[in-house]
Design a protein around this motif. Structure first.
Motif, PDB file in Angstrom:
ATOM      1  N   ASN A  84      11.945   9.464  -6.734  1.00 43.39           N
ATOM      2  CA  ASN A  84      11.910  10.327  -7.913  1.00 43.39           C
ATOM      3  C   ASN A  84      11.850  11.822  -7.613  1.00 43.39           C
ATOM      4  O   ASN A  84      11.954  12.625  -8.533  1.00 43.39           O
ATOM      5  N   ASP A  85      11.678  12.198  -6.361  1.00 42.73           N
ATOM      6  CA  ASP A  85      11.521  13.611  -6.004  1.00 42.73           C
ATOM      7  C   ASP A  85      12.705  14.058  -5.146  1.00 42.73           C
ATOM      8  O   ASP A  85      12.897  13.580  -4.030  1.00 42.73           O
ATOM      9  N   ASP A  86      13.471  14.991  -5.664  1.00 41.90           N
ATOM     10  CA  ASP A  86      14.665  15.464  -4.955  1.00 41.90           C
ATOM     11  C   ASP A  86      14.349  16.311  -3.729  1.00 41.90           C
ATOM     12  O   ASP A  86      15.217  16.527  -2.884  1.00 41.90           O
ATOM     13  N   THR A  87      13.121  16.806  -3.606  1.00 50.00           N
ATOM     14  CA  THR A  87      12.772  17.624  -2.448  1.00 50.00           C
ATOM     15  C   THR A  87      12.351  16.773  -1.254  1.00 50.00           C
ATOM     16  O   THR A  87      12.176  17.300  -0.166  1.00 50.00           O
ATOM     17  N   SER A 131       1.522  16.816  -1.220  1.00 50.81           N
ATOM     18  CA  SER A 131       1.110  15.975  -2.342  1.00 50.81           C
ATOM     19  C   SER A 131       1.429  14.504  -2.103  1.00 50.81           C
ATOM     20  O   SER A 131       0.718  13.626  -2.602  1.00 50.81           O
ATOM     21  N   ILE A 132       2.446  14.202  -1.320  1.00 55.36           N
ATOM     22  CA  ILE A 132       2.767  12.802  -1.036  1.00 55.36           C
ATOM     23  C   ILE A 132       1.699  12.159  -0.157  1.00 55.36           C
ATOM     24  O   ILE A 132       1.440  10.973  -0.243  1.00 55.36           O
ATOM     25  N   SER A 133       1.029  12.963   0.669  1.00 56.22           N
ATOM     26  CA  SER A 133      -0.053  12.430   1.513  1.00 56.22           C
ATOM     27  C   SER A 133      -1.231  11.971   0.676  1.00 56.22           C
ATOM     28  O   SER A 133      -1.970  11.081   1.073  1.00 56.22           O
ATOM     29  N   ASP A 134      -1.406  12.580  -0.491  1.00 60.42           N
ATOM     30  CA  ASP A 134      -2.488  12.181  -1.374  1.00 60.42           C
ATOM     31  C   ASP A 134      -2.316  10.767  -1.904  1.00 60.42           C
ATOM     32  O   ASP A 134      -3.291  10.138  -2.308  1.00 60.42           O
ATOM     33  N   LEU A 135      -1.118  10.250  -1.896  1.00 59.96           N
ATOM     34  CA  LEU A 135      -0.862   8.897  -2.368  1.00 59.96           C
ATOM     35  C   LEU A 135      -1.397   7.843  -1.409  1.00 59.96           C
ATOM     36  O   LEU A 135      -1.487   6.672  -1.772  1.00 59.96           O
ATOM     37  N   LEU A 136      -1.762   8.238  -0.200  1.00 62.66           N
ATOM     38  CA  LEU A 136      -2.316   7.301   0.776  1.00 62.66           C
ATOM     39  C   LEU A 136      -3.792   7.011   0.525  1.00 62.66           C
ATOM     40  O   LEU A 136      -4.331   6.052   1.031  1.00 62.66           O
ATOM     41  N   VAL A 156       0.812  -1.217   0.000  1.00 64.21           N
ATOM     42  CA  VAL A 156       0.000   0.000   0.000  1.00 64.21           C
ATOM     43  C   VAL A 156       0.850   1.274   0.000  1.00 64.21           C
ATOM     44  O   VAL A 156       0.389   2.313  -0.462  1.00 64.21           O
ATOM     45  N   TYR A 157       2.079   1.202   0.487  1.00 68.39           N
ATOM     46  CA  TYR A 157       2.957   2.375   0.517  1.00 68.39           C
ATOM     47  C   TYR A 157       3.936   2.421  -0.653  1.00 68.39           C
ATOM     48  O   TYR A 157       4.754   3.337  -0.736  1.00 68.39           O
ATOM     49  N   PHE A 158       3.879   1.472  -1.554  1.00 66.25           N
ATOM     50  CA  PHE A 158       4.832   1.438  -2.661  1.00 66.25           C
ATOM     51  C   PHE A 158       4.805   2.709  -3.513  1.00 66.25           C
ATOM     52  O   PHE A 158       5.868   3.196  -3.914  1.00 66.25           O
ATOM     53  N   PRO A 159       3.632   3.302  -3.796  1.00 64.99           N
ATOM     54  CA  PRO A 159       3.650   4.568  -4.546  1.00 64.99           C
ATOM     55  C   PRO A 159       4.424   5.675  -3.821  1.00 64.99           C
ATOM     56  O   PRO A 159       5.064   6.514  -4.462  1.00 64.99           O
ATOM     57  N   ILE A 160       4.394   5.656  -2.505  1.00 58.12           N
ATOM     58  CA  ILE A 160       5.160   6.637  -1.736  1.00 58.12           C
ATOM     59  C   ILE A 160       6.646   6.367  -1.887  1.00 58.12           C
ATOM     60  O   ILE A 160       7.446   7.287  -2.039  1.00 58.12           O
ATOM     61  N   TRP A 161       7.025   5.098  -1.873  1.00 56.65           N
ATOM     62  CA  TRP A 161       8.423   4.722  -2.050  1.00 56.65           C
ATOM     63  C   TRP A 161       8.951   5.215  -3.390  1.00 56.65           C
ATOM     64  O   TRP A 161      10.034   5.785  -3.471  1.00 56.65           O
ATOM     65  N   THR A 162       8.183   5.026  -4.453  1.00 58.09           N
ATOM     66  CA  THR A 162       8.621   5.484  -5.772  1.00 58.09           C
ATOM     67  C   THR A 162       8.677   7.016  -5.829  1.00 58.09           C
ATOM     68  O   THR A 162       9.564   7.569  -6.468  1.00 58.09           O
ATOM     69  N   ALA A 163       7.747   7.680  -5.148  1.00 57.36           N
ATOM     70  CA  ALA A 163       7.771   9.150  -5.110  1.00 57.36           C
ATOM     71  C   ALA A 163       9.022   9.654  -4.404  1.00 57.36           C
ATOM     72  O   ALA A 163       9.641  10.627  -4.846  1.00 57.36           O
ATOM     73  N   ILE A 164       9.414   8.996  -3.328  1.00 55.09           N
ATOM     74  CA  ILE A 164      10.625   9.381  -2.600  1.00 55.09           C
ATOM     75  C   ILE A 164      11.846   9.220  -3.511  1.00 55.09           C
ATOM     76  O   ILE A 164      12.742  10.066  -3.515  1.00 55.09           O
TER      77      ILE A 164
END
Length: 76
Positions: free
Chosen positions: A32-35, A70-75, A22-30
Motif C-alpha cells: 500500500n505504500d509507494d515509497t 514507521s514500518i519497523s513499528d509494525l514489528l 507475524v510479518y503480514f502487516p509489513i506485507w500489506t504496508a509494502i
C-alpha cells in the motif's frame, strides 16, 4: 508491487504471506505504500524506503532494523 517469493526462505514466506503471520502487516504496508520497495536477496526480504535500506526480514532469526522507520513499528 510484485515480489518474486520463489527464492525466499519457506519460514519467511509463512510469516510474511499468511494472514496470521507475524510479518503480514509489513506485507500489506509494502503493498500500500509507494515509497517502499522490497527485494529478495539470500532468501531474505530487504525493504527500502526511498532507496535507503530500512529493514531485513529473515525466516528463523530476528529482523534487522537498519534505520528507524514507521514500518519497523509494525514489528512491535
Amino acid at each position: 508491487m510484485d515480489i518474486d517469493t520463489t527464492n525466499m526462505c519457506s519460514h519467511l514466506q509463512k510469516k510474511l504471506l499468511d494472514s496470521n503471520g507475524v510479518y503480514f502487516p509489513i506485507w500489506t504496508a509494502i503493498q500500500n505504500d509507494d515509497t517502499l520497495t522490497a527485494i529478495v536477496r539470500s532468501r531474505q526480504l530487504h525493504i527500502y524506503r526511498n532507496g535507503k535500506k530500512v529493514l531485513i526480514l529473515t525466516g528463523k532469526s530476528q529482523p534487522k532494523i537498519l534505520r528507524e522507520d514507521s514500518i519497523s513499528d509494525l514489528l512491535k
